[in-house]
Design an enzyme around this catalytic site. Structure first.
Site, short mmCIF file in Angstrom:
data_model
loop_
_atom_site.label_atom_id
_atom_site.label_comp_id
_atom_site.label_asym_id
_atom_site.label_seq_id
_atom_site.Cartn_x
_atom_site.Cartn_y
_atom_site.Cartn_z
CG LEU A 374 -2.25 -0.74 1.09
CD1 LEU A 374 -2.92 -0.85 2.45
CD2 LEU A 374 -3.17 -0.05 0.10
NE ARG A 378 -2.20 4.91 2.34
CZ ARG A 378 -2.05 4.01 3.29
NH1 ARG A 378 -0.83 3.66 3.66
NH2 ARG A 378 -3.09 3.46 3.87
CB VAL A 500 -9.06 5.24 -3.50
CG1 VAL A 500 -10.44 5.24 -4.11
CG2 VAL A 500 -8.10 6.06 -4.37
CD GLU A 501 -4.43 2.31 -2.86
OE1 GLU A 501 -4.18 1.83 -1.75
OE2 GLU A 501 -4.33 1.68 -3.90
N GLY A 502 -6.79 4.85 1.56
CA GLY A 502 -6.72 5.58 2.83
C GLY A 502 -7.31 6.95 2.62
#
Length: 807
Positions: A374, A378, A500-502
């Protein structure tokens, strides 16, 4: 010699030792020499005796570890064990993911600037550059965003075929498996260009090259898994997706409820040991068309068929699409973007045990795997989307502001527009600088989860601001969708990268400082590990270092505040030199306020999200400011680029100052807050928003065809000719600038009533008739004006064309 003089000398030497962060032994030696000298030349026996007693108590207690443990650290060690919350396995795995890079240097309060400037700037290999100049530019030319988003609801078939054939899914796959094995920097440059043209195409390419089966297989897969799947993924024979998020586990991905139970079952006609899965996932990019599903789930073994553990935790496995029990194919519609995205459900889906990525030995290791991967997503995919949008906005809006006329002058000359252009250009410079610094570290295999979180949050937020300003400048041109519109779909899709992605709210309030405080602090993680391992010796060493570090930061922060870092040595002598000094000051500020926050709030700081967010902001501004300075240095400290550097740095300095100010206003312990305000702002708040003069200069750069504009917008798709919107803008801008003097002649003649005409063309002919301009000049002006009218034109449609099912 007086006692007062002795006090002054001891305090001054102590302060200097702390400022320079010399060791306790050096302080002991210096203080002992001073006391000896005073003992020889002074008759104040009682005063000297008191000084000697105090000195010996400190020197002996702190310099002898065994005594220090008895007098100080043993009791503190017991207190720490009582109050320190136990670190969960998922927290530990998240903290262990990746490394720390420059952000740790800024957190330490005394940055080594030569270390930053010596980091090699990321560059492309010959092979990577050829791919960008060849297949990538070809793909960009094939994309018809209006056709994709309005009519097809998908990429054109030819685009799909080209993406697979040319290896656009194979950037991260090693060459031994048929991949391209591109660097993170090259992947980012590719995505930056694609995101400026089409979010749908860029997302389709980006996701398989970040978090997905290929990344997980290469790092953790068995040899059999690698040899089978990776060549198929590289050729596009398999379309991958990765299913992590579900209805009950979004940002809190560690709490996924999807279950896999170890059991015996039938697979391909044989009774084998495997896993029965039940899961419900959503928001999965490429899911509707995926042939290979990466799945994260919680693995349990109640019958102890593979070991003695009941709950192994999060595990990752590979599932072929056509397994019985899988429901797949339906689509989400993410804010008018048509990249394939949708839900996946599974009911009693059985897979053999060797479907776990990495085999049985990787059971329960999925969270660590995901955290490490991840961080790369990011750091590359989403920040690249921000950079691509910002580059497009700078390139297109600067040109449009020069081309578009109101009141017989370019709209870019109006101060309101100028302000927007300054923000667009300054933020674009900053966004790409921050992305490039992170990629420079990644290119040498240093991947930081903290840096990834910083640029994921701040770059996507600043990109959102950039595209909003671009829409404001272009007005009706921006809001009327159609083939002529190059901003609208990007404006619509901007919230996707935010979400997205956190999600950005989570990233700012919990991740940046939450991870940064532990990963970047030189002593905290060592103290935590010592407590968890019940190691008093390690705790003693870490705590003693921490105590000296805090004292040093008090002295450094106060002195740098008093002097505004005037005496700090800068590594450069160009226009950016003063900013190195200011960042050094605020590095000490961060180090001090972070320690005071952790000291006064302890474990409760995790729940003080607004405090944590502001601390994260300070760290982020320091990181991005460093990136801006490195970019300016790496690009040769070009004088013409200085306005963009000044604007970005002054924006960051102002925001950093205000983050500290607002942190202290809301600091729970008011006594500590008051002391910190005295130390940090003894001269008040010195920085303001960037001066208008820098904004004016940035706006002029954006409306020119100067090399500084080319450096600012390097990486945007720049087709030749006038058939593509961006090619039309650039060609028209060049002609508008070339004809500026001629156009002024015509406008002045009309203003002075030398000529008449209702249209620009009539006035040009009138000016030619009285020989203000010659026939060739008249032709240039008319041709330029025709291009200008094409640029400002917007689309219109028959109602049936837009809404064929309308009554």
């Amino acid at each position: 010699m007086s006692a007062l003089l002795l006090i002054i000398l001891v305090l001054a030497s102590t302060g200097y030792v702390l400022y320079q962060r010399w060791s306790l032994l050096i302080w002991t030696g210096i203080t002992a020499v001073l006391l000896i000298l005073f003992s020889v030349f002074s008759s104040a026996v009682v005063t000297l005796s008191i000084f000697w007693i105090i000195f010996l108590l400190i020197a002996i207690s702190f310099n002898i570890p065994a005594l220090r443990k008895i007098l100080l650290t043993r009791s503190l060690f017991a207190l720490y064990k009582k109050i320190m919350p136990k670190m969960s396995d998922t927290e530990r795995e998240a903290l262990d993911a990746g490394v720390v890079t420059w952000e740790a240097e800024m957190f330490a309060g005394k940055p080594n600037w030569k270390k930053l400037l010596n980091v090699p700037a990321a560059t492309l290999t010959t092979e990577e550059q050829q791919f960008i100049d060849g297949p990538l530019n070809t793909l960009c030319g094939m994309i018809d965003e209006w056709e994709i988003t309005q009519h097809l609801g998908d990429l054109q078939p030819a685009v799909w075929q080209y993406i697979k054939e040319q290896g656009f899914f194979a950037f991260i796959i090693k060459k031994q498996y048929g991949g391209l094995e591109f660097s993170p920097y090259a992947i980012s440059r590719i995505l930056v260009k694609l995101y400026g043209i089409s979010i749908s195409v860029a997302s389709t390419v980006g996701v398989p090259n970040s978090l997905g089966p290929a990344e997980l297989l290469q790092k953790y897969g068995t040899e059999a898994q690698k040899n089978y799947y990776l060549p198929r993924l590289a050729k596009g024979e398999e379309v991958p997706c990765f299913a992590l998020t579900g209805p009950l586990a979004g940002s809190d991905a560690a709490s996924i409820p999807d279950l896999g139970i170890v059991c015996m079952g039938e697979y391909e006609g044989k009774e084998v040991l495997g896993i029965t899965l039940n899961f419900d996932k959503r928001y999965i990019t490429l899911a509707p068309i995926a042939s290979l599903i990466g799945l994260a789930f919680r693995l349990r073994d109640p019958q102890h068929l593979i070991g003695t553990v009941d709950d192994y935790g999060i595990t990752c496995a590979l599932l072929p699409r056509d397994l019985p029990g899988i429901t797949i194919g339906r689509r989400h519609f993410p804010i008018n973007q048509v990249f394939q995205n949708g839900p996946i459900q599974g009911h009693d889906v059985f897979i053999p045990l060797d479907s776990i990525i990495g085999g049985q030995k990787m059971a329960g290791k999925g969270w660590r795997m995901l955290m490490e991967c991840l961080a790369e997503g990011r750091a590359v995919t989403l920040p690249s989307s921000a950079a691509g949008a910002a580059l497009l906005c700078s390139y297109a809006t600067g040109a449009y502001a020069q081309i578009r006329r109101q009141f017989n002058m370019p709209i870019g000359q109006f101060e309101g527009i100028e302000e927007c252009l300054a923000r667009i250009g300054g933020n674009t410079y900053l966004i790409n600088a921050s992305l490039n610094l992170t990629l420079s570290y990644m290119n040498v295999k240093e991947k930081s989860a903290v840096a990834a979180a910083i640029i994921k949050y701040h770059l996507t937020e600043r990109s959102r601001s950039v595209i909003t300003d671009a829409m404001d400048v272009q007005g009706g041109k921006g809001i009327c969708l159609g083939p002529k519109n190059y901003l609208g779909r990007g404006y619509e899709g901007q919230p996707i990268a935010i979400t997205v992605e956190g999600a950005n709210i989570l990233t700012r309030s919990m991740i940046i400082f939450g991870q940064g405080a532990i990963r970047c602090h030189p002593y905290v993680i060592a103290e935590m590990l010592a407590v968890q391992n019940n190691d008093l010796t390690a705790f003693d060493k870490a705590f003693t270092g921490h105590l000296g570090y805090v004292c040093s930061n008090v002295v450094r922060a106060f002195w740098l505040s008093v002097t505004n870092a005037y005496f700090v040595k800068s590594p450069v002598k160009d226009a950016s030199r003063k900013y190195y000094k200011i960042l050094t000051r605020y590095s000490a500020t961060l180090a001090l306020v972070a320690d005071m926050a952790m000291f006064s709030m302890g474990g409760a700081l995790k729940r003080k999200e607004k405090i944590s967010a502001r601390l994260g902001d300070i760290l982020s501004y320091l990181y991005m400011g460093s990136a801006v300075l490195k970019r300016y240095h790496d690009e040769g400290a070009q004088v013409d680029d200085a306005p963009m550097m000044h604007w970005a740095m002054r924006d960051l300095m102002y925001n950093m100052q205000e983050a500290v100010h607002n942190l202290l206003r809301n600091f729970p312990n008011r006594l500590i807050a008051g002391c910190l305000r005295f130390i940090l702002f003894i001269r008040g708040r010195a920085f303001s928003y960037p001066l208008d003069k820098y904004g004016e200069q940035v706006a002029k750069i954006m409306q020119s065809i100067a090399p500084s504009r080319q450096r600012l917008t390097a990486g945007v798709y720049t087709p030749g000719g006038t058939t593509h919107n961006l090619g039309l803008l650039q060609t028209t801008l060049e002609q508008v600038l070339e004809c500026a003097a001629l156009e002024k002649k015509v406008n002045d003649a009309y203003k002075n009533k030398q000529i008449r005409g209702d249209s620009f063309t009539q006035r040009v002919h009138a000016a030619q008739n009285i020989k203000i301009i010659d026939p060739n000049e008249a032709h240039k002006l008319i041709q330029m004006n025709e291009l200008r009218l094409q640029v400002i034109a917007v689309d219109d449609f028959d109602s049936k064309e837009l809404f064929p099912n309308a009554h």
